[in-house]
Design a protein around this motif. Structure first.
Motif, PDB file in Angstrom:
ATOM      1  N   ASN A  78       0.855  -1.186   0.000  1.00 42.70           N
ATOM      2  CA  ASN A  78       0.000   0.000   0.000  1.00 42.70           C
ATOM      3  C   ASN A  78       0.896   1.244   0.000  1.00 42.70           C
ATOM      4  OD1 ASN A  78      -1.791   2.141   0.655  1.00 42.70           O
ATOM      5  ND2 ASN A  78      -3.218   0.669   1.544  1.00 42.70           N
ATOM      6  N   LEU A  79       0.721   2.092  -1.001  1.00 37.89           N
ATOM      7  CA  LEU A  79       1.576   3.265  -1.142  1.00 37.89           C
ATOM      8  C   LEU A  79       1.482   4.195   0.060  1.00 37.89           C
ATOM      9  CD1 LEU A  79       0.938   4.054  -4.908  1.00 37.89           C
ATOM     10  CD2 LEU A  79       2.973   3.013  -3.912  1.00 37.89           C
ATOM     11  N   LYS A  80       0.343   4.213   0.742  1.00 42.44           N
ATOM     12  CA  LYS A  80       0.177   5.092   1.896  1.00 42.44           C
ATOM     13  C   LYS A  80       1.053   4.658   3.067  1.00 42.44           C
ATOM     14  CE  LYS A  80      -4.614   6.293   0.769  1.00 42.44           C
ATOM     15  NZ  LYS A  80      -6.031   6.200   1.210  1.00 42.44           N
ATOM     16  N   ASP A 108      -6.769   6.862  22.623  1.00 42.22           N
ATOM     17  CA  ASP A 108      -8.138   7.356  22.813  1.00 42.22           C
ATOM     18  C   ASP A 108      -8.295   8.626  21.986  1.00 42.22           C
ATOM     19  OD1 ASP A 108     -10.615   8.500  23.935  1.00 42.22           O
ATOM     20  OD2 ASP A 108     -10.357   6.965  25.475  1.00 42.22           O
ATOM     21  N   GLU A 109      -9.461   8.777  21.360  1.00 41.79           N
ATOM     22  CA  GLU A 109      -9.679   9.961  20.533  1.00 41.79           C
ATOM     23  C   GLU A 109     -10.243  11.131  21.325  1.00 41.79           C
ATOM     24  OE1 GLU A 109     -12.515   9.241  17.476  1.00 41.79           O
ATOM     25  OE2 GLU A 109     -13.780   7.966  18.728  1.00 41.79           O
ATOM     26  N   ASP A 129      -8.500   7.637  16.776  1.00 43.11           N
ATOM     27  CA  ASP A 129      -9.149   6.331  16.698  1.00 43.11           C
ATOM     28  C   ASP A 129      -8.105   5.273  16.377  1.00 43.11           C
ATOM     29  OD1 ASP A 129     -10.709   4.101  16.183  1.00 43.11           O
ATOM     30  OD2 ASP A 129     -12.242   5.204  15.086  1.00 43.11           O
ATOM     31  N   ILE A 130      -8.019   4.238  17.185  1.00 43.50           N
ATOM     32  CA  ILE A 130      -7.024   3.194  16.975  1.00 43.50           C
ATOM     33  C   ILE A 130      -7.260   2.443  15.666  1.00 43.50           C
ATOM     34  CG2 ILE A 130      -8.327   1.385  18.180  1.00 43.50           C
ATOM     35  CD1 ILE A 130      -4.526   1.959  18.320  1.00 43.50           C
ATOM     36  N   ALA A 184      -4.577   6.890  10.335  1.00 42.81           N
ATOM     37  CA  ALA A 184      -3.514   7.612  11.036  1.00 42.81           C
ATOM     38  C   ALA A 184      -2.829   6.719  12.056  1.00 42.81           C
ATOM     39  CB  ALA A 184      -4.094   8.847  11.718  1.00 42.81           C
ATOM     40  N   ALA A 185      -3.621   5.917  12.773  1.00 41.62           N
ATOM     41  CA  ALA A 185      -3.036   4.995  13.747  1.00 41.62           C
ATOM     42  C   ALA A 185      -2.191   3.937  13.057  1.00 41.62           C
ATOM     43  CB  ALA A 185      -4.144   4.340  14.577  1.00 41.62           C
TER      44      ALA A 185
END
Length: 631
Positions: A82-84, A433-434, A453-454, A458-459
């Protein structure tokens, strides 16, 4: 009359399955590299004893089966690209592909010619194949070594992409050798070969886009997606290989790469199923190839062959990586780790064996040395990297020296005291925790917090999960805890995933199916009950066991304690539940018990009342409490 000199294909396949999966299981139990055990198993049943010979017991289908299995393996590898996820490794990966592949081809060919004494023809063809570094070997090694994201991404991307490029380089080199020997036009041969590879790339890209479109608009039911994928991989590989030999590997790798970056909602389920299939295929292919190793040819290799192998591993590989990554932001330690990590696997053996036969058929006699040399590369690199990668990473300070830590999802008073207690053992702890308000208390205590958010992208891109071996889902939302547990069971394993008890879980109408059930932490309290206990004065503490103060004594001293886990003398964290044994008197000295203890004052008052009634004190007295070496 039935011939008992051969075991037959059915029994042979059963043997391959048992040896492959059995080797992986035994490696897991013994904490050894699985590839090493599979290699040993194949050699023992194959050339060492003659009990299993693939060509004899299975027949001419061995080579096509290996080719198709390699195609599926590389397709699954493409699905993981995955490029991300490249992030800070993007520039390094590009250099390893566009600079490292051709430079590795050149340096390997020079080492083979001047070191191993191969002709220029064989050196050019085999040097191209040596670009590959084996995703079938890299994947289990990365799981074992717990590397940081960037060097792990560099090794993973290089292994998968360069596997296809290595086959292409060998095809180009062979085309030049064949045409040169025939006195033909080399440029024309290269042009047709390049056209074939262009067709392979377009075919793989088009097939990936078509499948992504089909799955996204719901043209295929969920239960048919994996069978459609398997069939598509085989068709794309076969058609591309029919047009240009060995171009199928490029086609299926590009096809997997396209699907990996198509943002399909069912991508995770597809990728996980393909990983399971790949584990079986890797096991089978490795057993097959090692079982058909020619020991006589291996033993016939002279000192120059060994010199050539060592030059490729210790000179050509490090030189290629250092030049490729020069000027990038990749730290020097990570460059050395990548430079000294180049295990070869099934793709090298499968592809090199094919080109060896073709070289011999056109009159390049030393092409017959390529198969034993390929096995020499596999044996040396698998043993060296299998046993050496983790120590090398630790020596370079690129792997966690401490045992895997604890990841707690959900900030709360209970999460705070759990994190503080576990952190006292030296293990890494992270709370996710968000909610900013809930996280503020955790952050104020100096405990690392992931704000978000886990389950978010981003996590996934910022948390190094390799540093954590246990996850506890402890948010106020029971449904979210279940979602977190099921999402991470693949990374952590079911035995390392825990949740707090659900509210009203004892009611029949709230019972969950077994697939969604998780291990419940402690004595089965909900998060609300745990927080209420802390408000009432309970404390989460560590108690160290000694020769004089063993587990039985601790249990007698703390009869009302709620145990959550224990930390071994080596630092390994094991969480506990009411449904599992919480300990025994045989726990070694140095073990630390993680438990919630009731308020000392109430314990003392209860002990005094009992003492007045019975005339004798018990394990809950003040004296006993003083003997409790809790932190």
């Amino acid at each position: 009359m039935e011939n008992y000199d051969t075991m037959g294909p059915t029994l042979a396949f059963a043997l391959v399955g048992v040896l492959g999966v059995g080797s992986q299981w035994l490696a897991w139990r013994l904490r050894l590299p699985a590839i090493v055990l599979m290699l040993i198993a194949g050699i023992v049943v194959g050339p060492a004893t003659g009990f299993f010979m693939p060509a004899r017991d299975i027949g001419p289908l061995v080579q096509p089966m290996v080719s198709l299995a390699v195609a599926v393996i590389l397709f699954e590898g493409g699905l993981s690209l995955n490029l991300k996820e490249l992030r800070d490794a993007a520039s390094g990966v590009k250099r390893l592909i566009f600079i490292g592949a051709p430079l590795g081809w050149l340096t390997s060919a020079l080492a083979l010619h001047y070191g191993a004494g191969l002709s220029w023809a064989s050196s050019a063809v085999f040097g191209g194949v040596l670009i590959v570094t084996g995703p079938t070997v890299i994947a289990p090694l990365l799981r074992q070594a717990r590397l940081p994201h960037r060097p792990a991404a560099l090794l993973q991307w290089e292994a998968i992409v360069n596997d296809a490029l290595g086959a292409l380089a060998a095809v180009f080199a062979f085309a030049v050798v064949r045409v040169s020997l025939d006195g033909g036009d080399v440029s024309n041969a290269l042009l047709w070969t390049a056209a074939g590879f262009l067709f392979a790339g377009v075919l793989g890209y088009g097939a990936g886009k078509a499948l992504a479109w089909t799955f996204r608009i719901g043209r295929a039911p969920e239960y048919m997606k994996v069978p459609i994928l398997f069939a598509s991989v085989i068709v794309v590989f076969a058609v591309s290989d029919w047009v240009t030999h060995e171009s199928g590997l490029l086609a299926v790798t590009i096809m997997g790469l396209v699907l990996a970056n198509a943002n399909l909602p069912s991508y995770e389920e597809i990728r996980r199923f393909k990983e399971y299939a790949t584990i079986l295929l890797v096991s089978g292919v490795f057993i097959l190839l090692s079982a058909q190793m020619d020991l006589a040819a291996m033993l016939s290799l002279d000192w120059r062959a060994l010199l050539g192998v060592l030059l490729v591993i210790l000179v050509a590989r490090p030189l290629t990586i250092m030049v490729s990554l020069a000027g990038t932001t990749v730290p020097i330690k990570e460059r050395w780790l990548v430079a000294l990590t180049g295990p070869r696997g099934v793709v090298l053996v499968a592809v090199s064996g094919l080109f060896a036969e073709r070289l011999v058929s056109i009159g390049v006699t030393d092409g017959g040395l390529i198969p034993p040399l390929a096995f020499a590369f596999v044996i040396i690199t698998v043993l060296a990297n299998g046993f050496g990668l983790a120590p090398l990473a630790r020596w370079l300070d690129l792997s966690g020296k401490e045992p895997p830590g604890l990841l707690i999802v959900g900030a709360s008073p209970f999460a705070l005291v759990m994190a503080e207690s576990v952190r006292k053992t030296g293990l890494p702890v992270l709370v996710a925790d968000e909610d900013t308000g809930r996280s503020r208390l955790i952050r104020a205590a100096g405990i690392p917090v992931f704000q978000g958010d886990i389950l978010s992208e981003a996590a996934e891109n910022s948390i190094e999960l390799a540093g954590y071996g246990t996850l506890v889902a402890a948010t106020p939302n029971d449904a979210y805890n279940i979602l977190v547990a099921t999402n991470f069971v693949h990374q952590f394993g079911r035995k390392q995933i825990w949740t707090v008890a659900r509210e009203k879980a004892d009611r029949a109408r709230n019972a969950l199916p077994p697939a969604l059930e998780s291990q419940v932490l402690g004595a089965g309290q909900t998060l609300r009950e745990l927080n209420e206990a802390l408000d009432a004065g309970w404390t989460v503490q560590l108690s160290r066991l000694t020769d004089e103060f063993g587990y039985d004594k601790w249990r007698e001293t703390n009869p009302r304690a709620m145990q959550f886990g224990r930390v071994s003398p080596a630092g390994d964290l094991t969480l506990l539940s009411a449904a599992a044994p919480t300990g025994n008197g045989k726990l070694p000295p140095g073990t630390r018990i993680l438990a919630a203890l009731p308020p000392k004052a109430s314990e003392a008052r209860a002990a005094e009342r009992i003492a007045r009634r019975s005339g004798a004190s018990n394990g809950g007295s003040d004296d006993a409490a003083k003997d409790d070496p809790t932190g």
